[in-house]
Design a protein around this motif. Structure first.
Motif, PDB file in Angstrom:
ATOM      1  N   GLY A   1       0.761  -1.203   0.048  1.00 37.02           N
ATOM      2  CA  GLY A   1      -0.025  -0.073  -0.001  1.00 37.02           C
ATOM      3  C   GLY A   1       0.918   1.257  -0.186  1.00 37.02           C
ATOM      4  N   ALA A   2       0.153   2.324  -0.297  1.00 37.73           N
ATOM      5  CA  ALA A   2       1.147   3.570  -0.217  1.00 37.73           C
ATOM      6  C   ALA A   2       1.414   3.882   1.221  1.00 37.73           C
ATOM      7  N   ALA A   3       2.679   4.505   0.970  1.00 38.35           N
ATOM      8  CA  ALA A   3       2.940   5.413   2.450  1.00 38.35           C
ATOM      9  C   ALA A   3       2.268   6.396   2.592  1.00 38.35           C
ATOM     10  N   LYS A   4       1.795   6.879   3.874  1.00 35.34           N
ATOM     11  CA  LYS A   4       0.884   7.877   4.190  1.00 35.34           C
ATOM     12  C   LYS A   4       1.409   8.706   5.323  1.00 35.34           C
ATOM     13  N   PHE A   5       1.473   9.996   5.186  1.00 28.13           N
ATOM     14  CA  PHE A   5       2.182  10.786   6.563  1.00 28.13           C
ATOM     15  C   PHE A   5       1.448  12.200   6.315  1.00 28.13           C
ATOM     16  N   ILE A   6       1.409  13.043   7.122  1.00 28.49           N
ATOM     17  CA  ILE A   6       1.032  14.703   7.118  1.00 28.49           C
ATOM     18  C   ILE A   6       2.309  15.600   7.215  1.00 28.49           C
ATOM     19  N   GLN A   7       2.440  16.289   6.235  1.00 27.09           N
ATOM     20  CA  GLN A   7       3.244  17.393   6.273  1.00 27.09           C
ATOM     21  C   GLN A   7       2.754  18.880   6.234  1.00 27.09           C
ATOM     22  N   GLU A   8       2.778  19.503   7.434  1.00 27.00           N
ATOM     23  CA  GLU A   8       2.268  20.914   7.361  1.00 27.00           C
ATOM     24  C   GLU A   8       0.729  21.224   7.352  1.00 27.00           C
ATOM     25  N   GLY A   9       0.031  19.873   7.767  1.00 33.50           N
ATOM     26  CA  GLY A   9      -1.499  19.782   7.788  1.00 33.50           C
ATOM     27  C   GLY A   9      -1.997  19.221   6.491  1.00 33.50           C
ATOM     28  N   SER A  10      -0.965  18.876   5.378  1.00 38.76           N
ATOM     29  CA  SER A  10      -1.408  18.196   4.153  1.00 38.76           C
ATOM     30  C   SER A  10      -1.186  16.638   4.317  1.00 38.76           C
ATOM     31  N   TYR A  11      -1.990  15.677   3.995  1.00 38.26           N
ATOM     32  CA  TYR A  11      -1.964  14.522   3.790  1.00 38.26           C
ATOM     33  C   TYR A  11      -1.022  14.331   2.455  1.00 38.26           C
ATOM     34  N   LYS A  12       0.079  13.377   2.537  1.00 37.14           N
ATOM     35  CA  LYS A  12       0.910  12.946   1.550  1.00 37.14           C
ATOM     36  C   LYS A  12       0.770  11.528   1.252  1.00 37.14           C
ATOM     37  N   TYR A  13       0.820  10.891   0.006  1.00 34.03           N
ATOM     38  CA  TYR A  13       0.836   9.685  -0.283  1.00 34.03           C
ATOM     39  C   TYR A  13       1.977   9.324  -1.357  1.00 34.03           C
ATOM     40  N   ILE A  14       2.520   8.246  -1.187  1.00 36.71           N
ATOM     41  CA  ILE A  14       3.546   7.857  -1.863  1.00 36.71           C
ATOM     42  C   ILE A  14       3.475   6.369  -2.198  1.00 36.71           C
ATOM     43  N   PRO A  15       3.318   6.244  -3.566  1.00 31.44           N
ATOM     44  CA  PRO A  15       3.095   4.585  -3.899  1.00 31.44           C
ATOM     45  C   PRO A  15       4.570   3.934  -3.634  1.00 31.44           C
ATOM     46  N   TYR A  16       4.552   2.570  -3.805  1.00 33.39           N
ATOM     47  CA  TYR A  16       5.632   1.942  -3.421  1.00 33.39           C
ATOM     48  C   TYR A  16       6.640   2.345  -4.655  1.00 33.39           C
ATOM     49  N   HIS A  17       6.327   2.329  -5.779  1.00 30.10           N
ATOM     50  CA  HIS A  17       7.329   2.269  -6.875  1.00 30.10           C
ATOM     51  C   HIS A  17       7.956   4.007  -6.654  1.00 30.10           C
ATOM     52  N   LYS A  18       7.565   4.570  -6.016  1.00 27.23           N
ATOM     53  CA  LYS A  18       8.327   6.086  -5.444  1.00 27.23           C
ATOM     54  C   LYS A  18       9.018   6.340  -4.423  1.00 27.23           C
ATOM     55  N   LEU A  19       8.874   5.352  -3.436  1.00 26.80           N
ATOM     56  CA  LEU A  19       8.885   5.395  -2.119  1.00 26.80           C
ATOM     57  C   LEU A  19      10.546   5.749  -2.090  1.00 26.80           C
ATOM     58  N   PHE A  20      11.390   4.812  -2.819  1.00 29.37           N
ATOM     59  CA  PHE A  20      12.693   5.078  -2.424  1.00 29.37           C
ATOM     60  C   PHE A  20      13.375   6.302  -3.193  1.00 29.37           C
ATOM     61  N   ARG A  21      12.647   6.824  -3.930  1.00 36.33           N
ATOM     62  CA  ARG A  21      13.185   8.273  -4.424  1.00 36.33           C
ATOM     63  C   ARG A  21      12.360   9.418  -3.659  1.00 36.33           C
TER      64      ARG A  21
ATOM     65  N   TYR B   1      28.766  10.477  12.924  1.00 40.26           N
ATOM     66  CA  TYR B   1      28.391   9.490  11.935  1.00 40.26           C
ATOM     67  C   TYR B   1      28.161   9.825  10.700  1.00 40.26           C
ATOM     68  N   GLY B   2      28.375  11.050  10.254  1.00 38.79           N
ATOM     69  CA  GLY B   2      28.144  11.368   8.907  1.00 38.79           C
ATOM     70  C   GLY B   2      26.532  11.511   8.462  1.00 38.79           C
ATOM     71  N   ARG B   3      26.510  11.237   7.137  1.00 35.15           N
ATOM     72  CA  ARG B   3      25.009  11.579   6.625  1.00 35.15           C
ATOM     73  C   ARG B   3      24.278  10.156   6.440  1.00 35.15           C
ATOM     74  N   PHE B   4      23.132  10.484   6.595  1.00 34.89           N
ATOM     75  CA  PHE B   4      21.808   9.397   6.439  1.00 34.89           C
ATOM     76  C   PHE B   4      20.897   9.735   5.600  1.00 34.89           C
ATOM     77  N   GLU B   5      20.050   8.853   5.089  1.00 36.48           N
ATOM     78  CA  GLU B   5      18.758   9.149   4.471  1.00 36.48           C
ATOM     79  C   GLU B   5      17.853   8.357   4.993  1.00 36.48           C
ATOM     80  N   GLY B   6      16.474   8.866   4.928  1.00 36.56           N
ATOM     81  CA  GLY B   6      15.248   8.219   5.349  1.00 36.56           C
ATOM     82  C   GLY B   6      13.997   8.130   4.275  1.00 36.56           C
ATOM     83  N   TYR B   7      13.493   6.937   4.325  1.00 38.79           N
ATOM     84  CA  TYR B   7      12.335   6.719   3.479  1.00 38.79           C
ATOM     85  C   TYR B   7      11.111   6.599   4.487  1.00 38.79           C
ATOM     86  N   ALA B   8      10.054   6.854   3.843  1.00 41.15           N
ATOM     87  CA  ALA B   8       8.828   6.940   4.566  1.00 41.15           C
ATOM     88  C   ALA B   8       8.383   5.597   5.043  1.00 41.15           C
TER      89      ALA B   8
END
Lengths: 457, 457
Positions: free
Chosen positions: A189-209, A219-226
């Motif tokens: 299913g799509a990843a779902k979260f809220i940013q500044e009051g707006s719902y946002k949805y990311i489909p699986y095939h875009k999640l890692f971008r 420890y340096g730099r890291f990245e995070g996906y939803a």
């Protein structure tokens, strides 16, 4: 009088958990019983400890299971989550406390009233993630609220990674937990979260971008996906009207973009079996996802399909995994692409005996207090000792063990099916974790949010 | 003596079907009974026909349904496929033949022995696709095999499109059948096919970028994308060891690449409900799938996310659909992205009263005969008359009607649950379809395959 702790399932993730009980066993008058389907795999130092008994136990044999539980004062289930229910039902019937590191299932949740009526504590989600994330977040959130602050933003990221000193592949990654969960992460299913009051949805095939970057001091730099549902704990944490709520998974910079190649190809799919997988080479597997050509190489077809330039480091990352090897053979019949990819990755990403893993957790708390917006960033980094004493085993096992002892010692008494989000639970556990080097660093930073107009307001 | 045909469900796709029966009703001594939940929607010319009776019928009222069936000689179910089973069970019990245009479900298939024992014909998949595709393909395949030829390649494509004279949008597309099926097309697993003996898998998020082009004489260029399981009829068609087997859907060139934008955004997802969908504008809907920004426009965010250059015609295609309109409002609560996208597309892609639709079907048959490789390309194009008499209604309804009459007239007699792949079925039906202008053109072309070394062999 001895108190009996029954631990069900002594997999490799239980090293710190068992050691904690045995170290405390004389002072705290504990007797540990370990019930496992395969007791031979339990280390001799554990088995031979005078305060420990090991029994061969098949969790599906009702009589055996009940007998083990009836002789205990508290039960710790480290079994796979789908096996918890039979144990939980026995614990209600036989009036035993229960501790697990797993998510609260609907079935377990439904026991809540009966658990309360009997004055029992069923503590769940008391590992790392879920577990330490709940406790460390709620300690800060409660403190902000107790001062009269209002939460604006909560973001949290956790990663199970390889420690810098053992980081010797181009992905800066090795498996430190269940590899299957890594391969299928984000699916369903799509990843779902809220940013500044707006719902946002990311489909699986875009999640890692759709990653974001951050720096952990030292420890340096890291990245995070939803994660798939960032909103799961909105109610539990009391964050009903928070503007930004995001839960994510942490990797080293560049991992997600490269992992996206597998997603785009379709190699992470777990929904169908590949025809004739048994005996297929890694190269043939890769070619399943590319257009047919009688002449062009699998390599060039893949580069063209995924638009990988000649100087793109993603290419070396793929090559490192032997995806184009025509000699390496898949042994499983009727395997899904995800199962085959897991096999290929395990060749390269398994911890060596002396490899150290690393747990990183990072929280951002944005809030408004007395008309001023502020932010607290908090992080913890835990480095493992070796393949048996991993940071993962430590951060999952210690909170479970500490909670178990606190319940036995009647320092955690509120009955019911619960997760560790109350001060009664998180304060003593976080305090004890500090004695084991698991200690969050907190930084006051300017509140940024995602709305530059409000910076400095 | 009159023969009674019961048609269940008289939706808009049944115009040609009902007309066919009524035109033949005097000569063939037919009485038509139409059972529909909402008979008011049936045109007056049908209702008032002397050989037609219309009854209000709720298919879930067992008594009413049985009564209607018991008085018939044959039952035609044009109901949604999920309603067929109750009808099919009655037909076995009451010993009536049954005709449907739907895929054979497991439940229907399980009736096979009982259907055979009673000497009944249960003809399914006798519409367009499935239906005309089966018949036209098997006629050629059987003819090749009867000459001693060996099948090497079978590819087939069908498209429900808008006719050139009514083609007035940038997508060269309008809905001619169930719009929902168009929006969710390709979902639910990877597309799977065989090319030159190699299995190939395409994940959903790549499906609309793995198209191939072809030309239909007199109608210009088209493109095709793979259906989910091209191998479904491998056994039924007797193509066990064929090298290339591919089933696809046809669109005008450029459609799939543009449709891929919706897929990439996540707008075709039907697996979750959007929060607060009711009252949301089309623009807000589009923004759900884009990163948050306090200042950047939805337009630029989308262009950047999907890498749409300033001179890319895909941009005009998106704009034409009002995706950025802040005034147009979504009326549905708890709608999935796919449901909302369907609503938005229906604004733009619904046939006007005088619009004509177009059905295109295209087969390629590669085979080896007497040591020589050859290929037959076959296609049919059907143009509709208007929104009521569509090419879709014609190509679905006529084969159903023709099969029904052939069964009544004992020209199709082989009993059992079946699909139209035997000469007894396809020969008379294809012959009668020619009388209605549905006639395949066949071309002998050089065998190409996908392996240039073999060209001309």
């Amino acid at each position: 009088m001895l108190r009996n702790i029954l631990v069900l399932g002594a997999g490799k993730s239980t090293s710190y958990l068992l050691d904690y009980f045995l170290e405390k066993s004389n002072v705290e008058k504990l007797h540990l019983t370990i019930g496992d389907i395969n007791p031979d795999a339990i280390p001799k130092t554990i088995k031979d400890h005078p305060n420990c008994t090991v029994v061969q136990l098949d969790i599906f044999k009702d009589k055996d299971r009940e007998k083990a539980i009836i002789n205990s004062d508290i039960v710790v289930s480290m079994l796979p989550a789908r096996f918890h229910m039979k144990v939980a039902e026995d614990c209600v019937t036989l009036e035993k406390h229960l501790v697990t590191a797993s998510y609260v299932s609907k079935e377990i949740k439904a026991l809540d009233q009966r658990v309360k009526d009997k004055g029992l504590v069923f503590m769940n989600e008391i590992g790392l993630d879920p577990g330490i994330d709940h406790m460390s977040a709620m300690q800060v959130i409660d403190s902000i609220r107790n001062q009269g602050g209002k939460m604006l933003l909560f973001e949290t990221f956790t990663g199970g990674l390889v420690a810098p000193e053992s980081d010797d592949n181009l992905w800066n990654y090795k498996f430190t937990w269940n590899p299957r969960n890594v391969v299928i992460a984000g699916q369903g299913g799509a990843a779902k979260f809220i940013q500044e009051g707006s719902y946002k949805y990311i489909p699986y095939h875009k999640l890692f971008r759709r990653t974001e970057f951050f720096e952990i001091e030292g420890y340096g730099r890291f990245e995070g996906y939803a994660n798939r549902d960032s909103l799961n704990y909105r109610e539990a944490y009391g964050l009903h009207d928070i503007l930004t709520l995001y839960r994510g998974t942490m990797r080293r910079v560049g991992f997600s973009k490269a992992w996206n190649m597998f997603v785009q190809l379709g190699m992470t799919d777990d929904s169908y079996a590949v025809e004739n997988s048994k005996g297929m080479s890694y190269r043939e597997f890769t070619n399943l996802f590319l257009p047919y050509s009688p002449t062009d190489s699998v390599e060039l077809k893949l580069r063209h399909y995924l638009k990988i330039d000649q100087d793109d480091s993603k290419w070396e990352m793929l090559s490192e995994l032997n995806l184009f090897d025509a000699q390496k053979i898949i042994p499983m019949a009727n395997a899904t692409p995800a199962q085959i990819l897991q096999l290929i990755l395990e060749d390269s990403w398994t911890l060596d005996q002396d490899d150290k893993d690393m747990i990183v957790m990072y929280h951002k708390f944005g809030y408004e207090l007395n008309g001023k917006k502020s932010q607290i960033d908090a992080n913890v980094v835990v480095i493992g000792e070796n393949r048996s004493y991993t940071a993962m085993a430590k951060t999952v096992g210690l909170p479970v063990a500490i909670a178990t002892l606190l319940i036995l010692n009647k320092q955690i008494t509120t009955p019911g099916v619960q997760i560790p989000i109350t001060p009664e639970v998180y304060n003593p556990i976080l305090a004890e974790l500090k004695n084991y080097g698991i200690s969050f660093k907190e930084y006051e930073v300017p509140y940024l949010g995602y709305n530059p107009d409000t910076v400095g307001n």
